[in-house]
Design a protein around this motif. Sequence first.
Motif, PDB file in Angstrom:
ATOM      1  N   PRO A  10       0.835  -1.214   0.000  1.00  0.00           N
ATOM      2  CA  PRO A  10       0.000   0.000   0.000  1.00  0.00           C
ATOM      3  C   PRO A  10       0.865   1.257   0.000  1.00  0.00           C
ATOM      4  CG  PRO A  10       0.058  -0.950   2.196  1.00  0.00           C
ATOM      5  CD  PRO A  10       0.827  -1.887   1.301  1.00  0.00           C
ATOM      6  N   ARG A  11       1.427   1.572  -1.153  1.00  0.00           N
ATOM      7  CA  ARG A  11       2.316   2.717  -1.279  1.00  0.00           C
ATOM      8  C   ARG A  11       1.714   3.743  -2.228  1.00  0.00           C
ATOM      9  NH1 ARG A  11       7.848  -0.646  -2.191  1.00  0.00           N
ATOM     10  NH2 ARG A  11       8.022  -1.420  -0.071  1.00  0.00           N
ATOM     11  N   PRO A  12       2.102   5.012  -2.060  1.00  0.00           N
ATOM     12  CA  PRO A  12       1.601   6.052  -2.966  1.00  0.00           C
ATOM     13  C   PRO A  12       2.017   5.819  -4.421  1.00  0.00           C
ATOM     14  CG  PRO A  12       2.647   7.046  -1.055  1.00  0.00           C
ATOM     15  CD  PRO A  12       2.912   5.571  -0.973  1.00  0.00           C
ATOM     16  N   GLY A  13       3.122   5.131  -4.663  1.00  0.00           N
ATOM     17  CA  GLY A  13       3.611   4.909  -6.025  1.00  0.00           C
ATOM     18  C   GLY A  13       3.044   3.677  -6.701  1.00  0.00           C
ATOM     19  N   LEU A  14       2.107   2.985  -6.056  1.00  0.00           N
ATOM     20  CA  LEU A  14       1.512   1.794  -6.663  1.00  0.00           C
ATOM     21  C   LEU A  14       0.740   2.219  -7.913  1.00  0.00           C
ATOM     22  CD1 LEU A  14       1.126  -1.264  -6.253  1.00  0.00           C
ATOM     23  CD2 LEU A  14      -0.942  -0.732  -4.960  1.00  0.00           C
ATOM     24  N   SER A  15       1.123   1.657  -9.071  1.00  0.00           N
ATOM     25  CA  SER A  15       0.492   2.085 -10.323  1.00  0.00           C
ATOM     26  C   SER A  15       0.491   0.970 -11.349  1.00  0.00           C
ATOM     27  CB  SER A  15       1.201   3.319 -10.877  1.00  0.00           C
ATOM     28  OG  SER A  15       2.576   3.067 -11.030  1.00  0.00           O
ATOM     29  N   VAL A  26      -0.118   5.548 -17.745  1.00  0.00           N
ATOM     30  CA  VAL A  26       0.135   5.110 -16.375  1.00  0.00           C
ATOM     31  C   VAL A  26      -0.983   5.661 -15.505  1.00  0.00           C
ATOM     32  CG1 VAL A  26       1.726   5.178 -14.419  1.00  0.00           C
ATOM     33  CG2 VAL A  26       2.631   5.073 -16.756  1.00  0.00           C
ATOM     34  N   VAL A  27      -1.607   4.775 -14.718  1.00  0.00           N
ATOM     35  CA  VAL A  27      -2.716   5.171 -13.843  1.00  0.00           C
ATOM     36  C   VAL A  27      -2.442   4.678 -12.429  1.00  0.00           C
ATOM     37  CG1 VAL A  27      -4.413   5.135 -15.729  1.00  0.00           C
ATOM     38  CG2 VAL A  27      -4.067   3.088 -14.337  1.00  0.00           C
ATOM     39  N   PRO A  28      -3.002   5.350 -11.415  1.00  0.00           N
ATOM     40  CA  PRO A  28      -2.833   4.879 -10.045  1.00  0.00           C
ATOM     41  C   PRO A  28      -3.485   3.508  -9.855  1.00  0.00           C
ATOM     42  CG  PRO A  28      -3.852   7.064 -10.088  1.00  0.00           C
ATOM     43  CD  PRO A  28      -3.803   6.570 -11.485  1.00  0.00           C
ATOM     44  N   ALA A  29      -2.886   2.709  -8.995  1.00  0.00           N
ATOM     45  CA  ALA A  29      -3.469   1.419  -8.624  1.00  0.00           C
ATOM     46  C   ALA A  29      -3.996   1.543  -7.195  1.00  0.00           C
ATOM     47  CB  ALA A  29      -2.418   0.320  -8.716  1.00  0.00           C
ATOM     48  N   TYR A  30      -5.074   0.864  -6.911  1.00  0.00           N
ATOM     49  CA  TYR A  30      -5.697   0.909  -5.586  1.00  0.00           C
ATOM     50  C   TYR A  30      -5.449  -0.409  -4.885  1.00  0.00           C
ATOM     51  CZ  TYR A  30      -7.800   4.795  -7.996  1.00  0.00           C
ATOM     52  OH  TYR A  30      -7.979   5.932  -8.727  1.00  0.00           O
ATOM     53  N   TYR A  31      -4.774  -0.330  -3.758  1.00  0.00           N
ATOM     54  CA  TYR A  31      -4.382  -1.501  -2.989  1.00  0.00           C
ATOM     55  C   TYR A  31      -5.601  -2.141  -2.343  1.00  0.00           C
ATOM     56  CZ  TYR A  31      -2.033  -4.210   0.672  1.00  0.00           C
ATOM     57  OH  TYR A  31      -1.602  -5.204   1.503  1.00  0.00           O
ATOM     58  N   LYS A  32      -5.765  -3.455  -2.559  1.00  0.00           N
ATOM     59  CA  LYS A  32      -6.824  -4.203  -1.876  1.00  0.00           C
ATOM     60  C   LYS A  32      -6.200  -5.076  -0.774  1.00  0.00           C
ATOM     61  CE  LYS A  32     -10.514  -4.746  -5.084  1.00  0.00           C
ATOM     62  NZ  LYS A  32     -11.255  -5.702  -5.887  1.00  0.00           N
ATOM     63  N   ASN A  57       5.453  -0.851  -7.870  1.00  0.00           N
ATOM     64  CA  ASN A  57       5.230  -0.501  -6.467  1.00  0.00           C
ATOM     65  C   ASN A  57       5.739   0.903  -6.145  1.00  0.00           C
ATOM     66  OD1 ASN A  57       3.800  -2.525  -5.154  1.00  0.00           O
ATOM     67  ND2 ASN A  57       5.622  -3.820  -4.924  1.00  0.00           N
ATOM     68  N   ASN A  58       6.570   1.485  -7.034  1.00  0.00           N
ATOM     69  CA  ASN A  58       7.147   2.791  -6.718  1.00  0.00           C
ATOM     70  C   ASN A  58       6.829   3.867  -7.755  1.00  0.00           C
ATOM     71  OD1 ASN A  58       8.795   2.117  -8.862  1.00  0.00           O
ATOM     72  ND2 ASN A  58      10.596   1.695  -7.604  1.00  0.00           N
ATOM     73  N   GLY A  59       6.022   3.545  -8.779  1.00  0.00           N
ATOM     74  CA  GLY A  59       5.594   4.547  -9.746  1.00  0.00           C
ATOM     75  C   GLY A  59       6.503   4.744 -10.935  1.00  0.00           C
ATOM     76  N   TYR A  60       7.683   4.140 -10.936  1.00  0.00           N
ATOM     77  CA  TYR A  60       8.569   4.342 -12.082  1.00  0.00           C
ATOM     78  C   TYR A  60       9.272   3.066 -12.529  1.00  0.00           C
ATOM     79  CZ  TYR A  60      12.125   4.730  -8.418  1.00  0.00           C
ATOM     80  OH  TYR A  60      12.918   4.498  -7.330  1.00  0.00           O
TER      81      TYR A  60
END
Length: 185
Positions: A10-15, A26-32, A57-60
Amino acid sequence: MTLRGKEFRPRPGLSCAFLSQSGLSVVPAYYKDNYNIKCDLPVLPIYVITIDVKVSNNGYSFNDMDIIKLKVIPPFSITSISPDAIAPGSAVYITGTNFVPSADMSCTVGGEMGKLQEVKGTSDAICHSSIDTPPGESVSVQLYLNGVAHTHKEATLMVIDRPHIFHVYPLSGIAGSGGSESRLT
């Protein structure tokens, strides 16, 4: 769409990254949980057939080892249905575009699950309405793929009572004379 995997955090860079002929989105992913994330599909041109899906997990840093091939199917379009009135349990002939001959396709008439008898190519289908479809009202006809409504425009028809024949008179006629008149009651 939900992606199953492992080691999600559950990180801000999850995408999620979607790569198609038209480019990278590239779109944000929502942690379940550690095994499931949700990503919204970006708007794609109608001609896109498959896209590659990657997760970061880190956006890049997107792992090239875990590429998922996703088939993109344009929405079905119903252009006509026939007949415009049916009795419960009757066949509805559906014409349209982008149909997918697949066991995962289904249909409803008036919200009741019908039996998709046949899909011919990408433009013709036959759906048998349920005998539980209530008569006396205008109802919608929908096509589904994997349980998701896939038609962007509803088609409607009238459900009428099924006729009941109790008696036929006469019980015989003259062959070859163009038919005999019978009375149904």
